[in-house]
Enzyme design. Structure first.
Site, short mmCIF file in Angstrom:
data_model
loop_
_atom_site.label_atom_id
_atom_site.label_comp_id
_atom_site.label_asym_id
_atom_site.label_seq_id
_atom_site.Cartn_x
_atom_site.Cartn_y
_atom_site.Cartn_z
N MET A 1 117.40 18.70 90.17
CA MET A 1 116.90 19.46 89.06
C MET A 1 116.98 18.59 87.81
O MET A 1 118.05 18.39 87.27
CB MET A 1 117.73 20.73 88.88
CG MET A 1 117.53 21.70 90.02
SD MET A 1 118.36 23.25 89.73
CE MET A 1 119.93 22.91 90.50
N PRO A 2 115.85 18.07 87.36
CA PRO A 2 115.87 17.19 86.20
C PRO A 2 116.05 17.96 84.90
O PRO A 2 115.61 19.10 84.76
CB PRO A 2 114.50 16.53 86.24
CG PRO A 2 113.65 17.43 87.04
CD PRO A 2 114.55 18.14 87.99
N LEU A 3 116.70 17.30 83.97
CA LEU A 3 116.86 17.80 82.61
C LEU A 3 116.35 16.72 81.68
O LEU A 3 116.85 15.59 81.70
CB LEU A 3 118.33 18.11 82.30
CG LEU A 3 118.67 18.34 80.83
CD1 LEU A 3 117.99 19.58 80.29
CD2 LEU A 3 120.17 18.42 80.63
N GLU A 33 107.89 13.90 90.34
CA GLU A 33 108.89 14.46 91.25
C GLU A 33 108.34 15.44 92.27
O GLU A 33 109.00 15.78 93.24
CB GLU A 33 110.00 15.16 90.45
CG GLU A 33 109.52 16.40 89.72
CD GLU A 33 110.50 16.91 88.69
OE1 GLU A 33 111.49 16.25 88.40
OE2 GLU A 33 110.25 18.03 88.17
N TRP A 42 114.01 21.29 83.61
CA TRP A 42 114.47 21.77 82.32
C TRP A 42 114.05 20.79 81.23
O TRP A 42 114.19 19.57 81.40
CB TRP A 42 116.00 21.87 82.30
CG TRP A 42 116.57 22.89 83.23
CD1 TRP A 42 116.34 23.00 84.57
CD2 TRP A 42 117.47 23.92 82.89
NE1 TRP A 42 117.06 24.04 85.09
CE2 TRP A 42 117.77 24.63 84.06
CE3 TRP A 42 118.07 24.31 81.71
CZ2 TRP A 42 118.63 25.71 84.09
CZ3 TRP A 42 118.94 25.39 81.74
CH2 TRP A 42 119.20 26.08 82.92
#
Length: 77
Positions: A1-3, A33, A42
């Site tokens: 889950m990238p931020l 991704e 996010w």
């Protein structure tokens, strides 16, 4: 889950422009991704107080950024 954290100087972007940043950064991330991670990507926009951001040894203000936005783009050679 990238931020992805985006920092901008306060007062430069409107709420609508910040929503556009969030949408376009999310699009850019999912292009790398994979679309299946869109809902867990996010994007956080932090606003830095005018004058508390420095470049070239001096503080940059909201007015400085607005002046840059109005500056004509140099013609490419």
């Amino acid at each position: 889950m990238p931020l992805v954290n985006v920092r901008v100087i306060e007062g430069v972007f409107t709420s609508e422009q910040k929503q556009d940043i969030i949408a376009k950064v999310t699009d850019a991330m999912t292009s790398v991704e994979g679309e299946s991670l869109r809902d867990v990507t996010w994007v956080v926009i932090d606003e830095v107080q005018s004058g508390d951001w420095g470049m070239g040894g001096r503080g940059v203000t909201t007015a400085d950024v607005h002046a840059l936005q109005r500056r004509p783009i140099a013609a490419s050679s």
